[in-house]
Design a protein around this motif. Sequence first.
Motif, PDB file in Angstrom:
ATOM      1  N   GLN A  93     -14.555   3.065   0.904  1.00 24.71           N
ATOM      2  CA  GLN A  93     -14.442   4.524   0.859  1.00 24.71           C
ATOM      3  C   GLN A  93     -13.286   5.026  -0.020  1.00 24.71           C
ATOM      4  N   ALA A  94     -12.673   4.166  -0.816  1.00 29.61           N
ATOM      5  CA  ALA A  94     -11.608   4.620  -1.722  1.00 29.61           C
ATOM      6  C   ALA A  94     -12.227   5.370  -2.890  1.00 29.61           C
ATOM      7  N   ASN A  95     -11.555   6.417  -3.350  1.00 27.05           N
ATOM      8  CA  ASN A  95     -12.020   7.183  -4.500  1.00 27.05           C
ATOM      9  C   ASN A  95     -11.349   6.606  -5.746  1.00 27.05           C
ATOM     10  N   LEU A  96     -12.122   5.865  -6.532  1.00 20.51           N
ATOM     11  CA  LEU A  96     -11.622   5.262  -7.763  1.00 20.51           C
ATOM     12  C   LEU A  96     -12.277   5.886  -8.993  1.00 20.51           C
ATOM     13  N   LEU A 129     -11.104  -1.801  -0.161  1.00 20.41           N
ATOM     14  CA  LEU A 129     -11.290  -0.600  -0.969  1.00 20.41           C
ATOM     15  C   LEU A 129     -12.437   0.261  -0.440  1.00 20.41           C
ATOM     16  N   THR A 132       0.840  -1.199   0.000  1.00 23.24           N
ATOM     17  CA  THR A 132       0.000   0.000   0.000  1.00 23.24           C
ATOM     18  C   THR A 132       0.873   1.247   0.000  1.00 23.24           C
ATOM     19  N   LEU A 135      -6.466  -0.315   1.138  1.00 20.67           N
ATOM     20  CA  LEU A 135      -6.544   0.944   0.400  1.00 20.67           C
ATOM     21  C   LEU A 135      -7.799   1.714   0.785  1.00 20.67           C
ATOM     22  N   ALA A 136      -8.249   1.531   2.006  1.00 21.22           N
ATOM     23  CA  ALA A 136      -9.469   2.178   2.490  1.00 21.22           C
ATOM     24  C   ALA A 136      -9.273   3.693   2.543  1.00 21.22           C
ATOM     25  N   SER A 137     -10.275   4.409   2.045  1.00 24.60           N
ATOM     26  CA  SER A 137     -10.342   5.876   2.117  1.00 24.60           C
ATOM     27  C   SER A 137      -9.217   6.610   1.388  1.00 24.60           C
ATOM     28  N   VAL A 138      -8.553   5.973   0.449  1.00 25.82           N
ATOM     29  CA  VAL A 138      -7.505   6.669  -0.301  1.00 25.82           C
ATOM     30  C   VAL A 138      -8.048   7.198  -1.622  1.00 25.82           C
ATOM     31  N   LYS A 139      -7.445   8.252  -2.123  1.00 22.96           N
ATOM     32  CA  LYS A 139      -7.844   8.828  -3.407  1.00 22.96           C
ATOM     33  C   LYS A 139      -6.939   8.266  -4.487  1.00 22.96           C
ATOM     34  N   LEU A 140      -7.523   7.483  -5.388  1.00 19.14           N
ATOM     35  CA  LEU A 140      -6.781   6.883  -6.490  1.00 19.14           C
ATOM     36  C   LEU A 140      -7.502   7.158  -7.810  1.00 19.14           C
TER      37      LEU A 140
END
Length: 157
Positions: free
Chosen positions: A128-131, A126, A82, A106-111
């Motif tokens: 809350q991750a921004n995909l 994943l 990560t 990769l929770a809550s990450v902006k990708l």
Amino acid sequence: MKNIISIGLNNWLKRHKDSVLLFDSIAAASEIALMLNGQWDGCNGVIIASGDEVAVNTAAKLLETTWCYQGASKAVLGRVTTDEILRRYAIGERNFVNANLRCAVLASVKLSEINLSYAQLSWADLSQANLSYADLTAADLRGCFKSRNQLKIMLVV
């Protein structure tokens, strides 16, 4: 006549003994092309004159990367942490095709706009991750989402 054809064929083969090497990141390919006086293809490939595997392995070890020959039967699927994804993403890298991110957190990450096509993401967190605008073509997403709605919400953000 046979000797002339044989000499001509041998000369042609000597000129075409370039090796195409594939690396697990664009940055690594670029650096190794520079180190080994190869030609970087702008992606994760490097063309070098009939390679010295010791030199390639040494350069790859210095950069903590993995590689294979183009057309090899086994793909490069080294585990990416990560922290490594976030570090490379922060410096502008977006191409993580075929990355091995099984069980990654990769929770809550902006990708947004990341390319994770063919990536192994099974059982990754994943939530809350921004995909948004991510390329997930043929990515293995088994166990990542509790529902299809959760996936739709993340991709539409």
